[in-house]
Structure formats: structure tokens, C-alpha cells
Scaffold this motif. Structure first.
Motif, PDB file in Angstrom:
ATOM      1  N   SER A   7      33.918  37.259  41.315  1.00 27.50           N
ATOM      2  CA  SER A   7      35.298  37.632  41.646  1.00 27.50           C
ATOM      3  C   SER A   7      36.143  36.383  41.924  1.00 27.50           C
TER       4      SER A   7
ATOM      5  N   LYS B 273      39.543  35.138  39.822  1.00 25.79           N
ATOM      6  CA  LYS B 273      40.832  34.855  40.461  1.00 25.79           C
ATOM      7  C   LYS B 273      41.258  33.408  40.227  1.00 25.79           C
TER       8      LYS B 273
ATOM      9  N   ASP C 153      41.117  40.591  36.772  1.00 25.38           N
ATOM     10  CA  ASP C 153      40.670  40.522  38.162  1.00 25.38           C
ATOM     11  C   ASP C 153      39.172  40.781  38.290  1.00 25.38           C
ATOM     12  N   THR C 154      38.645  41.574  37.356  1.00 22.76           N
ATOM     13  CA  THR C 154      37.192  41.710  37.285  1.00 22.76           C
ATOM     14  C   THR C 154      36.702  40.582  36.396  1.00 22.76           C
TER      15      THR C 154
ATOM     16  N   GLY D 262      31.874  41.357  39.921  1.00 19.38           N
ATOM     17  CA  GLY D 262      32.927  41.526  40.906  1.00 19.38           C
ATOM     18  C   GLY D 262      32.347  41.784  42.278  1.00 19.38           C
ATOM     19  N   ASP D 263      33.199  42.257  43.166  1.00 19.66           N
ATOM     20  CA  ASP D 263      32.782  42.564  44.533  1.00 19.66           C
ATOM     21  C   ASP D 263      32.767  44.071  44.720  1.00 19.66           C
TER      22      ASP D 263
ATOM     23  N   SER E  80      28.416  41.855  46.137  1.00 16.83           N
ATOM     24  CA  SER E  80      28.956  41.407  44.863  1.00 16.83           C
ATOM     25  C   SER E  80      27.878  41.530  43.800  1.00 16.83           C
TER      26      SER E  80
END
Lengths: 299, 448
Positions: A62, A66, B238-239, B274-275, B281
């Protein structure tokens, strides 16, 4: 085909005009500072929370996702993020935030670091070659970083430059007033002896005049053995301390052990924004820190 | 600053007024006189400005010295002996200031094995180079030397030399990598570990267990790395979503001898992750590796042909509130599926093999971790012509169960006690290893 090209060109042209500056804050205090200075004119992502040990973050997917999109990194620097940020930067494929690029802002560049070691040897524990990186615990440093960050924001996002400058001036006024208020509220803390869980409060103590008698770690970053804790108890018996302080993300066990044996309060401090439920922004961070310290001193 | 710019401006303004009135009078003597006066005025002000500037600089110097003294006093008062007063930001004195980050990795094992590791094998698989079983007695593992640095504004480089205990030095990795390509692209060229799978790209010292799982040993020769290029692209989402493609020379197992004019292997992979909330995660991956071999030799047998390998991998990491300091959990598993076609010792071969492992490591208190791993591979059925050869598993499925206890004296030094019940061949056995694994020097951050 031509329509597609025109549309693509239009898209490329339109993108920078509409996109807000994307800010990737490594720690919550810099996220909160970016909010103070830029409000909603930037798109903010905060990589860690106040309950996480900033030394022990992993280069999570993640974070890479970002960082790939970020225009500006706002990080502590001074090797605090050495265990994860370089890997995130390498994997993100984003030239804007590579080390040394205009979008790589390190707060440490704006402040004077304390405890720069003259001897670099891992036998001394988890030492930071550039000095102690936990300078956000002294609000005067946050004031210095704010000025530098406002300049950086204006440099990267010129159309909003005047806005950032005005916010920075307003923040500085409120912040300096708050520092004076905190100093007054914390006057009783001056010269009080305390024990700490990890040697991370140098800047706070320098500001408020608290005296660190002993740390519950034999070396920075090395968890205490029972033998070492016994040694700490002996030290504290000879040199009484008023309280034992730990950061919200630290293992509470050693400090609770000492608190119980030495009959002193164990104080959990937020360390950064979000470290405690009360520390919701930068002002609340120091309100809460000082409230917790003075409360522990009172009884 | 404002004052300093104001003074010359005032001089200029006054000067231009005087000049205008002089011009209107049109008297040359008077004009010259006025000019002289202006010059005198100018030099006077310039002198005064210079004096003021000197005084200001002196004041600044004193202030800086005082500040430095105060800071030094602060630092001295709060910290012990290992602390210097403010060091002046001196420029680097010598060429050594550009030295790369150099780090070392040391590993060693004390082992006990009910089997002779030299005669052990994985049923149904030709022993890939690097196939090793738990050693007996004292043994030194691979020692690594890592050099890493920025090369210029566009490239970084890394060189990893692996010194084997038999005194041979191998170039494990030597690559240049782009650092400034736009739009999420990264290019790597040289010798490097492929981005396929999950464990493959991690260096052996960063693995949770002392050894690689069986499918990696049997199908990838422990770790697949070769000379080639790699292109990666991270999507602006974002992923986390990453695509990669690689082309290799084809010298390393399961390829061999750089066939197809030195373009003997290629791969594509996609990673996403991702989280899940604050505490967890994940990272998932799908990879495909195609290799060609031309008279690849394994223990005297020759293979020429192709190999198609697909890998599905999943990693899940959990820590309370995302803070792994006290306790944390790492789960990961991979499934490898392989199709192999060609000629093995001259006989036509078409085989389908697969394997998987699943492991979990839990840190239950600072510095202490326990782990468990199951791994197995299946060589599948081979044509009758291979009965009794190394490729004939005779109905046995190689598998192992491994338990781990780890104590870290710091993040740089790990001590691991590992017990393995090993059924990689039909005879079976048990092994115990006590292993140290340390890094020293400025060692780069590790992957997720």
C-alpha cells in the motif's frame, strides 16, 4: 485515431491543472503539519499511525502504491525511515520523490539534531548516524519545519503559494502562542528526574527541562533483560524518579514493571499525533503531553 | 533585508530628482557639481551600507557561535559521552566520501541429520544445482558481500558477491537499476534474481526459514536468477498493482547453456497487494516463467527442451494496530505448477510436476519467534521408459514438516533452531539445525 490523440493530449494538458498536490507523509506529525499549512488544497496520505513504531515499518504494498502517485514526501529523515522508505522509493518508480529530488522533503533538514554520535558502532545499539531523529517532541522544532515545509509546498505548487504562505504565518502565530502557554503550564516539570522506556525524548526534555535519569533499555533499541531491570531498580532506589515515560507504541511491560516496584506513575505519552485518543492534531498533541506529565507529577 | 534594499532605492530616487532638476537648469558647471555631489552621496551611502553589512555579518557570526555553544551545552547536558557538539557541515574531505554502502552477511550452521545429506535426494527430480540438505556438524553457509550506491542521477547499482564455503566466489547479483524513469517504470539490467513468486526475489538471509521450500529447490534450483533485463510498471492505483516482464540469457536452472542465441528464458508477473484495516497487509502474485535448456547437465544427465512454470503466491502479515514491535504474524504460501517437455538423456520426455508450501511465523514477544512450514512436491507420472531413473518417484511424494524457534539479539542478528522431519525421498529422516544469520554494515531495507 485523431480523436484519441486529441483526447489524450487534452487529458495530459488538463491533468496538472486540476490535480491537487499529492503529499505522502511518513509520520502522523508531518501529516498534521501538512493539514495545518495546506488544508484541503493537497491530497494527503499518512503512511503510519501514532500507535506504530516508526523504526519498524515495512515497505508494504500500500505504501508503494501511494508513493507511486505522490508529488511530495514529507518525512522525518535522519535515518528514522531507513528500514523501509528507501525500498518504497526504489519500488515506486516515481522520479518526483527519489532521494534528493524536489519532492523529497526531510524535516530533519530544517532543525538542529542533537546527540550526533562521534562513534558509529552497532555495539552501541540502534544508533542514528545523523543524530537523534525524534525531534518532533519539541514544538519549537515543529515551528522550524513548518516554515521550511511551507516554502517547499509553495515551490512545488506555485499557484497556491500565497495561500500556503498565509496559512504558515497564521500557524506560526498560533503555534508560538501555544508554545508560550505550554511552557507556562509545564513550569513545574523543570528539573524533575524521570525514567524513560526508550531514549527518544531528548528534545522534549531539553525544552521542558526534565532530567532523564535512566532508560529501560541497556542500549537504544535493545529490549531489557530481567537482569538489566534489576539494575534499573537499584539505580532508581538511589536516585528517585518521579515517573517512567513511554511512547504509545512501546511495549508497556518494562515501564509497568518499574512503576509497580518503584511506586511511581507510568506515563504513556502520545509521541506523535494519534498516539493517544486525545492527541488529534498538533496542538492537542502537546496539550495532552503536558497534561499527562503534570498530572503524573501532581499526586 | 528590506532596509538594505531600501537605502539604494532612496539614493536612486533622490538621484533621479536631482538629475532632472539639473537637466532643466542646463548649466553644465552646476550639472557637473551636482553629479559630483551625487557621486559623493553614493559613495558615502555605499560606504555606510558596507559598514552596516560588515557589522551585521559580525553580529550574525557571534549569534551563530552563541547558538552553537548553547546547543552544545544542551546536548552535553542531556546525553552521555558518545555525543559531539555541533559538527560543522564540512565538505567531504576525500574521494572515499563517495564509497558505496558496503555490507556483509554471514551465516553458519551446526547440524545433526539422521541421513547422510550427500546421498539424500528429492524423489522424481533431477537434482538442480544448489540442492542441499541439512548439513551434519559445523558448516559455514554462504557469506555475502553487498555493495550498493547511486551511480548517477538516473541509475543505482548493486553488486552481491557470494563466497561459498569451498572458497569459490560467485557473482550472485550485479545490476544497474533506473531511478528516474517517469510513469511508474523501473528497468533493471545485469544479473539479478527474477521477480517471479514471492521468495525468489528475497535474498536467502531474509527468508524466515533456514532453507528454501522443496518446490523452490526442485523446480527453480533454490532461486532463479540469471543475466538479463527486467521491466516493471507500477499502476497509479491506490491498491498496489505491479506488472513485470523479464528476458534472460538462459544459463541458470531450469534453463541451461544459453540456448536460442542467448535468449533462453523469459517471464511475466503481476503483483497486487494492500492493507486490511490498520493491522494487516497482503501481497499476492501470479508469475509465469518459460525456459529453454540445451544439454543442461544435472548430475550426469542431459536435458534439452522447454519448461513452463506458473507460480501463485500469497503473503499475509498481521500485527496489532500495525505495530510489529511486540507481536506479529507472517503467513505465506505458494503453489508452483510446471510442465516440462523435451529429451532427457535422449529419450522423449513430457512431465507435469507441481509443488506447494505453506508457512507461518509468529513473534510472541520481542525478539522471539516460532514458525511452522509444510512443503511438498509431486513429480507426477513419467513415461515407462524412465522407470528406475532419477525421474521416477516410484509413487513417493516428497514432503517435509519444519518447526522453527528464532531468537534475535537485534534486528541484525538472528539465531534459529530448526527441526525438520524430512520425507524428500522414500527413506525419510530427521534433522536439526542451529543457525546464525547476521548482517553488518549499512545494509539496505528489505522487501515486504
Amino acid at each position: 485515431m485523431r480523436t484519441v490523440i486529441i483526447m489524450l493530449a487534452a487529458l495530459l494538458y488538463a491533468l496538472p491543472a486540476h490535480a491537487a498536490l499529492k503529499v505522502f507523509a511518513c509520520e502522523p506529525e508531518w501529516g498534521a503539519l501538512a493539514t495545518e499549512l495546506a488544508g484541503d488544497r493537497v491530497e494527503l496520505y499518512v503512511a503510519t499511525t501514532g500507535r506504530q513504531d516508526p523504526h519498524q515499518i515495512q515497505a508494504r504494498p500500500s505504501l508503494i502504491a501511494k508513493a507511486r502517485q505522490a508529488d511530495l514526501l514529507v518525512c522525518t529523515g535522519a535515518e528514522l525511515e531507513i528500514g523501509w522508505l528507501p525500498m518504497v522509493q526504489r519500488q515506486a518508480g516515481n522520479p518526483r520523490i527519489q532521494p534528493g529530488a524536489p519532492g523529497d522533503f526531510q524535516a530533519a533538514s530544517a532543525v538542529r539534531l542533537l546527540e550526533i554520535p562521534t562513534v558509529l558502532d552497532r555495539a552501541n545499539g540502534d544508533v542514528h548516524a545523523s543524530g537523534n531523529p525524534h525531534f518532533q517532541t519539541d514544538p519549537r522544532n515543529i515551528g522550524l519545519v513548518a516554515a521550511a515545509l511551507a516554502q517547499k509546498l509553495a515551490a512545488l505548487d506555485a499557484p497556491n503559494g500565497a495561500f500556503y504562505a498565509a496559512r504558515a504565518r497564521d500557524f506560526a502565530t498560533r503555534w508560538n502562542a501555544a508554545i508560550a502557554r505550554w511552557a507556562g503550564a509545564a513550569a513545574a516539570l523543570k528539573d524533575q528526574p524521570v525514567a524513560v522506556s526508550h531514549h527518544s525524548w531528548t528534545y522534549l526534555f531539553t525544552w521542558l527541562g526534565l532530567r532523564e535519569v535512566i532508560a529501560l533499555e541497556p542500549k537504544p533499541g535493545v529490549p531489557p533483560s530481567s537482569g538489566y531491570l534489576a539494575q534499573v531498580l537499584a539505580t532508581v532506589a538511589a536516585q528517585p524518579v518521579k515517573m517512567v515515560i513511554r511512547a504509545a507504541y512501546e511495549d508497556p511491560k518494562p515501564s509497568e514493571f518499574l512503576a509497580e516496584r518503584a511506586r511511581i506513575p507510568a506515563v504513556e505519552l502520545p509521541f506523535t499525533v494519534g498516539g493517544t485518543d486525545e492527541a488529534i492534531d498538533l496542538f492537542a498533541l502537546f496539550d495532552d503531553t503536558i497534561a499527562r506529565l503534570t498530572k503524573a507529577l501532581a499526586p | 533585508m528590506t532596509r538594505r534594499t531600501f537605502v539604494p532605492a532612496a539614493v536612486l530616487a533622490a538621484g533621479s530628482c536631482l538629475f532632472l532638476s539639473a537637466a532643466s537648469a542646463a548649466e553644465s558647471a552646476e550639472y557637473a557639481d551636482i553629479k559630483r555631489q551625487i557621486a559623493a552621496l553614493k559613495s558615502d551611502y555605499e560606504g555606510r551600507i558596507a559598514t552596516l553589512e560588515q557589522r551585521l555579518a559580525a553580529a550574525e557570526r557571534t549569534a551563530r557561535a552563541a547558538e552553537a555553544k548553547a546547543a552544545a551545552a544542551e546536548a552535553g547536558a542531556t546525553q552521555a559521552a558518545v555525543v559531539a557538539p555541533l559538527p560543522a557541515p564540512a565538505p567531504a574531505a576525500s574521494a572515499s566520501a563517495f564509497n558505496p554502502a558496503i555490507s556483509g552477511v554471514l551465516m553458519g550452521t551446526l547440524g545433526a541429520n539422521t541421513r547422510n545429506p550427500d546421498t539424500q535426494h528429492i524423489s522424481g527430480f533431477a537434482p538442480a544445482p544448489g540442492t542441499e540438505f541439512a548439513p551434519r556438524g559445523f558448516s559455514l553457509g554462504e557469506s555475502e558481500l553487498v555493495f550498493a550506491a547511486s551511480i548517477d542521477q538516473t541509475l543505482t547499482g548493486q553488486l552481491v558477491l557470494a563466497v561459498a564455503p569451498d572458497d569459490t566466489i560467485a557473482v550472485e547479483e550485479a545490476y544497474v537499476q533506473s531511478s528516474s524513469l517517469p510513469w511508474g517504470f523501473t528497468v533493471k539490467a545485469g544479473r539479478f534474481f527474477s521477480g517471479i513468486g514471492y521468495l525468489n526475489e528475497k535474498h536467502a538471509h531474509a527468508w524466515d526459514f533456514v532453507d528454501a521450500p522443496l518446490p523452490y529447490v526442485a523446480l527453480l534450483g533454490t532461486q532463479f536468477g540469471d543475466d538479463g533485463v527486467q521491466l516493471r510498471w507500477v499502476a497509479p492505483t491506490d491498491t498496489f498493482l505491479e506488472f513485470g516482464a523479464e528476458a534472460f540469457r538462459g544459463d541458470a536452472f531450469p534453463a541451461g547453456n544459453g540456448p536460442n542465441h542467448g535468449l533462453g528464458a523469459g517471464s511475466v508477473f503481476v503483483h497486487t497487494g494492500g492493507d486490511i484495516g490498520e493491522s494487516a497487509s497482503w501481497l499476492a502474485g501470479l508469475s509465469y516463467l518459460q525456459t529453454r535448456a540445451s544439454d543442461r547437465e544435472t548430475d550426469g544427465d542431459l536435458f534439452s527442451g522447454r519448461d513452463h512454470l506458473a507460480i501463485a503466491s500469497l503473503v499475509y502479515k498481521w500485527a496489532p494496530l500495525g505495530n510489529p514491535t511486540v507481536s506479529n504474524l507472517v503467513l505465506n504460501g505458494e503453489y508452483l505448477y510446471d510442465r516440462n517437455e523435451g529429451r532427457f538423456d535422449g529419450l522423449p520426455l513430457r512431465a507435469t510436476r507441481d509443488g506447494w508450501y505453506l508457512q507461518g511465523v509468529y513473534q510472541f514477544m520481542p525478539r522471539w519467534r516460532v514458525g511452522f512450514r509444510h512443503d511438498e512436491v509431486d513429480a507426477g507420472d513419467v513415461p515407462a521408459s524412465f522407470a528406475g531413473t532419477v525421474l521416477d518417484a516410484a509413487g513417493h511424494t516428497p514432503r517435509r514438516d519444519t518447526a522453527l524457534l528464532e531468537f534475535d539479539t537485534s534486528e541484525f542478528a538472528r539465531w534459529r533452531l530448526q527441526y525438520t522431519h524430512d520425507d524428500s525421498d522414500a527413506r525419510g529422516g530427521d534433522a536439526v539445525q542451529l543457525n546464525y544469520n547476521v548482517t553488518f554494515g549499512p545494509h539496505g531495507a528489505h522487501r515486504f
